[in-house]
Scaffold this motif. Structure first.
Motif, PDB file in Angstrom:
ATOM      1  N   GLY A  13      44.472  45.591  36.472  1.00 25.28           N
ATOM      2  CA  GLY A  13      44.852  46.935  37.354  1.00 25.28           C
ATOM      3  C   GLY A  13      43.380  47.253  38.003  1.00 25.28           C
ATOM      4  O   GLY A  13      43.659  48.051  38.729  1.00 25.28           O
ATOM      5  N   ALA A  14      42.488  46.325  38.060  1.00 22.47           N
ATOM      6  CA  ALA A  14      41.081  47.076  38.738  1.00 22.47           C
ATOM      7  C   ALA A  14      41.479  46.491  40.125  1.00 22.47           C
ATOM      8  O   ALA A  14      42.228  45.574  40.351  1.00 22.47           O
ATOM      9  N   ARG A  15      40.791  47.338  41.122  1.00 24.86           N
ATOM     10  CA  ARG A  15      40.560  47.094  42.414  1.00 24.86           C
ATOM     11  C   ARG A  15      39.201  46.990  42.665  1.00 24.86           C
ATOM     12  O   ARG A  15      38.443  47.814  42.219  1.00 24.86           O
ATOM     13  N   VAL A  16      38.852  45.929  43.444  1.00 31.12           N
ATOM     14  CA  VAL A  16      37.484  45.769  43.713  1.00 31.12           C
ATOM     15  C   VAL A  16      37.090  45.252  44.847  1.00 31.12           C
ATOM     16  O   VAL A  16      38.013  44.507  45.485  1.00 31.12           O
ATOM     17  N   MET A  17      36.034  45.983  45.673  1.00 32.51           N
ATOM     18  CA  MET A  17      35.649  45.457  46.820  1.00 32.51           C
ATOM     19  C   MET A  17      34.449  44.055  46.732  1.00 32.51           C
ATOM     20  O   MET A  17      33.637  44.581  45.928  1.00 32.51           O
ATOM     21  N   ILE A  18      34.699  43.088  47.190  1.00 29.37           N
ATOM     22  CA  ILE A  18      33.522  42.089  46.932  1.00 29.37           C
ATOM     23  C   ILE A  18      32.917  41.731  48.478  1.00 29.37           C
ATOM     24  O   ILE A  18      33.511  41.374  49.358  1.00 29.37           O
ATOM     25  N   ILE A  19      31.626  41.931  48.553  1.00 26.30           N
ATOM     26  CA  ILE A  19      30.756  41.648  49.809  1.00 26.30           C
ATOM     27  C   ILE A  19      30.106  40.450  49.496  1.00 26.30           C
ATOM     28  O   ILE A  19      29.334  40.392  48.742  1.00 26.30           O
ATOM     29  N   CYS A  20      30.571  39.263  50.004  1.00 26.32           N
ATOM     30  CA  CYS A  20      30.045  37.962  49.735  1.00 26.32           C
ATOM     31  C   CYS A  20      29.261  37.363  50.764  1.00 26.32           C
ATOM     32  O   CYS A  20      29.454  37.199  51.980  1.00 26.32           O
ATOM     33  N   PRO A  21      27.920  37.254  50.409  1.00 24.33           N
ATOM     34  CA  PRO A  21      26.824  36.596  51.335  1.00 24.33           C
ATOM     35  C   PRO A  21      27.358  35.126  51.508  1.00 24.33           C
ATOM     36  O   PRO A  21      27.735  34.532  50.748  1.00 24.33           O
ATOM     37  N   PRO A  22      26.882  34.861  52.665  1.00 21.99           N
ATOM     38  CA  PRO A  22      27.357  33.161  53.008  1.00 21.99           C
ATOM     39  C   PRO A  22      26.871  32.190  51.826  1.00 21.99           C
ATOM     40  O   PRO A  22      27.858  31.368  51.496  1.00 21.99           O
ATOM     41  N   ASP A  23      25.842  32.417  51.205  1.00 30.03           N
ATOM     42  CA  ASP A  23      25.478  31.107  49.699  1.00 30.03           C
ATOM     43  C   ASP A  23      26.584  31.430  48.923  1.00 30.03           C
ATOM     44  O   ASP A  23      26.567  30.487  47.906  1.00 30.03           O
ATOM     45  N   LEU A  24      27.265  32.556  48.505  1.00 33.13           N
ATOM     46  CA  LEU A  24      28.166  32.680  47.692  1.00 33.13           C
ATOM     47  C   LEU A  24      29.539  32.667  48.056  1.00 33.13           C
ATOM     48  O   LEU A  24      30.603  33.025  47.477  1.00 33.13           O
ATOM     49  N   ALA A  25      29.916  32.353  49.417  1.00 33.92           N
ATOM     50  CA  ALA A  25      31.148  32.069  49.958  1.00 33.92           C
ATOM     51  C   ALA A  25      31.116  30.708  50.623  1.00 33.92           C
ATOM     52  O   ALA A  25      31.335  29.779  49.593  1.00 33.92           O
ATOM     53  N   TYR A  26      31.459  30.529  51.677  1.00 39.76           N
ATOM     54  CA  TYR A  26      31.513  29.158  52.348  1.00 39.76           C
ATOM     55  C   TYR A  26      30.061  28.466  52.876  1.00 39.76           C
ATOM     56  O   TYR A  26      30.152  27.312  53.466  1.00 39.76           O
ATOM     57  N   GLY A  27      29.157  29.392  52.856  1.00 36.41           N
ATOM     58  CA  GLY A  27      27.828  28.561  53.459  1.00 36.41           C
ATOM     59  C   GLY A  27      27.781  28.219  54.976  1.00 36.41           C
ATOM     60  O   GLY A  27      28.433  28.969  55.775  1.00 36.41           O
ATOM     61  N   ARG A  79      22.488  41.772  52.290  1.00 36.01           N
ATOM     62  CA  ARG A  79      21.856  40.209  52.196  1.00 36.01           C
ATOM     63  C   ARG A  79      22.347  39.575  50.781  1.00 36.01           C
ATOM     64  O   ARG A  79      22.622  38.334  50.506  1.00 36.01           O
ATOM     65  N   ARG A  80      22.791  40.493  49.751  1.00 35.37           N
ATOM     66  CA  ARG A  80      23.214  39.904  48.667  1.00 35.37           C
ATOM     67  C   ARG A  80      24.633  40.164  48.107  1.00 35.37           C
ATOM     68  O   ARG A  80      25.158  41.117  48.895  1.00 35.37           O
ATOM     69  N   LEU A  81      25.133  39.764  47.078  1.00 41.04           N
ATOM     70  CA  LEU A  81      26.442  40.019  46.528  1.00 41.04           C
ATOM     71  C   LEU A  81      26.489  41.720  46.144  1.00 41.04           C
ATOM     72  O   LEU A  81      25.532  42.135  45.568  1.00 41.04           O
ATOM     73  N   VAL A  82      27.413  42.321  46.767  1.00 47.28           N
ATOM     74  CA  VAL A  82      27.941  43.578  46.393  1.00 47.28           C
ATOM     75  C   VAL A  82      29.140  43.713  45.978  1.00 47.28           C
ATOM     76  O   VAL A  82      30.195  43.120  46.545  1.00 47.28           O
ATOM     77  N   VAL A  83      29.299  44.274  44.620  1.00 47.80           N
ATOM     78  CA  VAL A  83      30.682  44.489  44.001  1.00 47.80           C
ATOM     79  C   VAL A  83      30.655  46.028  43.765  1.00 47.80           C
ATOM     80  O   VAL A  83      30.015  46.641  43.242  1.00 47.80           O
ATOM     81  N   ILE A  84      31.892  46.377  44.491  1.00 49.08           N
ATOM     82  CA  ILE A  84      32.292  47.689  44.607  1.00 49.08           C
ATOM     83  C   ILE A  84      33.496  48.071  43.468  1.00 49.08           C
ATOM     84  O   ILE A  84      34.416  47.796  44.384  1.00 49.08           O
ATOM     85  N   PRO A  85      33.480  48.789  42.490  1.00 44.27           N
ATOM     86  CA  PRO A  85      34.909  49.103  41.852  1.00 44.27           C
ATOM     87  C   PRO A  85      35.510  50.130  42.493  1.00 44.27           C
ATOM     88  O   PRO A  85      34.645  51.192  42.848  1.00 44.27           O
ATOM     89  N   LEU A  86      36.690  50.065  42.946  1.00 37.98           N
ATOM     90  CA  LEU A  86      37.552  51.161  43.511  1.00 37.98           C
ATOM     91  C   LEU A  86      38.647  51.696  42.412  1.00 37.98           C
ATOM     92  O   LEU A  86      38.879  52.842  42.560  1.00 37.98           O
ATOM     93  N   ARG A  87      39.207  50.707  41.676  1.00 41.49           N
ATOM     94  CA  ARG A  87      39.995  51.315  40.590  1.00 41.49           C
ATOM     95  C   ARG A  87      39.526  50.831  39.289  1.00 41.49           C
ATOM     96  O   ARG A  87      39.092  49.536  39.343  1.00 41.49           O
ATOM     97  N   GLU A  88      39.436  51.150  38.081  1.00 42.35           N
ATOM     98  CA  GLU A  88      39.082  50.588  36.840  1.00 42.35           C
ATOM     99  C   GLU A  88      39.804  49.754  36.265  1.00 42.35           C
ATOM    100  O   GLU A  88      39.433  48.774  35.570  1.00 42.35           O
ATOM    101  N   GLY A  89      41.220  49.860  36.427  1.00 45.11           N
ATOM    102  CA  GLY A  89      41.982  49.106  35.416  1.00 45.11           C
ATOM    103  C   GLY A  89      42.320  49.805  33.987  1.00 45.11           C
ATOM    104  O   GLY A  89      41.560  50.327  33.419  1.00 45.11           O
ATOM    105  N   THR A  90      43.274  49.347  33.547  1.00 45.09           N
ATOM    106  CA  THR A  90      43.446  49.672  32.275  1.00 45.09           C
ATOM    107  C   THR A  90      44.056  48.707  31.206  1.00 45.09           C
ATOM    108  O   THR A  90      44.348  48.901  29.922  1.00 45.09           O
ATOM    109  N   GLY A  91      44.154  47.453  31.589  1.00 40.77           N
ATOM    110  CA  GLY A  91      44.489  46.242  30.733  1.00 40.77           C
ATOM    111  C   GLY A  91      43.534  45.446  30.124  1.00 40.77           C
ATOM    112  O   GLY A  91      42.315  45.790  30.283  1.00 40.77           O
TER     113      GLY A  91
END
Length: 311
Positions: A274-288, A206-218
């Motif tokens: 260099g990071a890769r991240v998965m972002i799961i956006c609830p409606p209120d933080l996307a297009y509502g 129901r809330r914003l979820v941010v999942i790092p998949l690659r850390e990046g180096t820059g």
């Protein structure tokens, strides 16, 4: 932002969208520089003192604080703190550093004052640039009465370049790899690139979820910043993505200015190049409740974003 603040921001945006024609150049005389005194810290509202009225034969520009960031390209987008002063009266017309304002995203194309575009091109980010502009290269004979600028008035602009389009872009993510939790959608790949998501075992949050998949180096994404990124987006439970760039050129956009969905502004700040991240956006933080092409109203959205360049 207050109603007055929004109005001022709109006036500034409209001012930069004015059209004018004339000759520009970086050549300046000591006389012009001596008549324009700029002081103060970079990214803070400058103190600007003019010996008025300015009489400019041509537009000119120079740097008072030299940065070491990426250089602004002729067709790039720059993020600026910008203060405009009437060269006839010496009065500040408007500034992004006024209360209620925020930095300005400026594409350097036909819709920017010729003098400002010329003054910014080739300058490195983190620089303060002073532009002394003739009326022909700014508001012309029409002026900008809403800003107290009459037709024929010269304009002095102090531009702090906070960021610009990165000049070096990675081919893909880098750094340590992290596993996504079992409750997250599974990334479906083809030939090493994400092509969609499998939601069959995922649990919708129901809330914003941010999942790092690659850390990046820059370098780290600050706010505001210009970045280059590859991404793919899919409505939760949908069979196909609604948009992707992995099969195209990376996209360029600003983080921290409200130019992307709120979830992206929150999730990408602080990520490394260099990071890769998965972002799961609830409606209120996307297009509502506002439907978009291929995105129904009140949709939860899932993205993979690869940060490939930081300006």
């Amino acid at each position: 932002m207050t109603q007055a603040g929004r109005a001022a921001a709109l006036l500034l945006a409209l001012a930069l969208g004015a059209t004018a024609c004339g000759s520009t150049g970086r050549t300046r005389t000591a006389t012009v520089k001596d008549r324009i005194q700029v002081s103060g810290d970079f990214a803070a509202k400058p103190s600007i003192r003019l010996k008025t009225p300015l009489d400019l034969a041509h537009s000119s520009s120079w740097i008072t604080t030299m940065g070491d960031g990426d250089k602004v390209g002729a067709e790039a987008t720059a993020i600026l703190q910008l203060t405009l002063v009437n060269g006839r009266t010496g009065k500040v017309a408007i500034s992004t550093l006024d209360e209620g304002q925020r930095p300005l995203e400026v594409p350097l194309g036909d819709q920017v004052f010729p003098s400002l575009a010329q003054g910014l091109t080739g300058r490195p980010a983190d620089s303060r640039v002073v532009v002394a502009s003739t009326a022909d290269d700014a508001y012309g004979d029409d002026g900008a009465p809403q800003l107290g600028i009459e037709g024929g008035d010269p304009v002095v602009m102090v531009a702090d370049i906070l960021s610009t389009d990165p000049t070096s872009v990675l081919d893909g993510p880098s750094g340590p790899t992290f596993a996504a939790p079992a409750t997250a959608p599974v990334v479906v790949e083809r030939e090493g690139h994400p092509v969609g998501f499998d939601f069959s075992r995922a649990k919708k949050p129901r809330r914003l979820v941010v999942i790092p998949l690659r850390e990046g180096t820059g370098p780290v994404v600050e706010t505001p910043d210009r970045i280059a990124a590859d991404y793919i987006g899919q409505v939760w439970g949908a069979a196909q993505p609604f948009q992707e760039t992995f099969s195209k050129e990376p996209a360029g956009f600003s983080v921290g200015l409200g130019a992307v969905v709120k979830a992206w502004d929150r999730a990408l700040a602080g990520r490394k190049e260099g990071a890769r991240v998965m972002i799961i956006c609830p409606p209120d933080l996307a297009y509502g409740a506002t439907a978009q092409p291929h995105i129904p109203a009140n949709s939860t959205l899932v993205f993979i974003v690869d940060v490939l360049g930081v300006g």
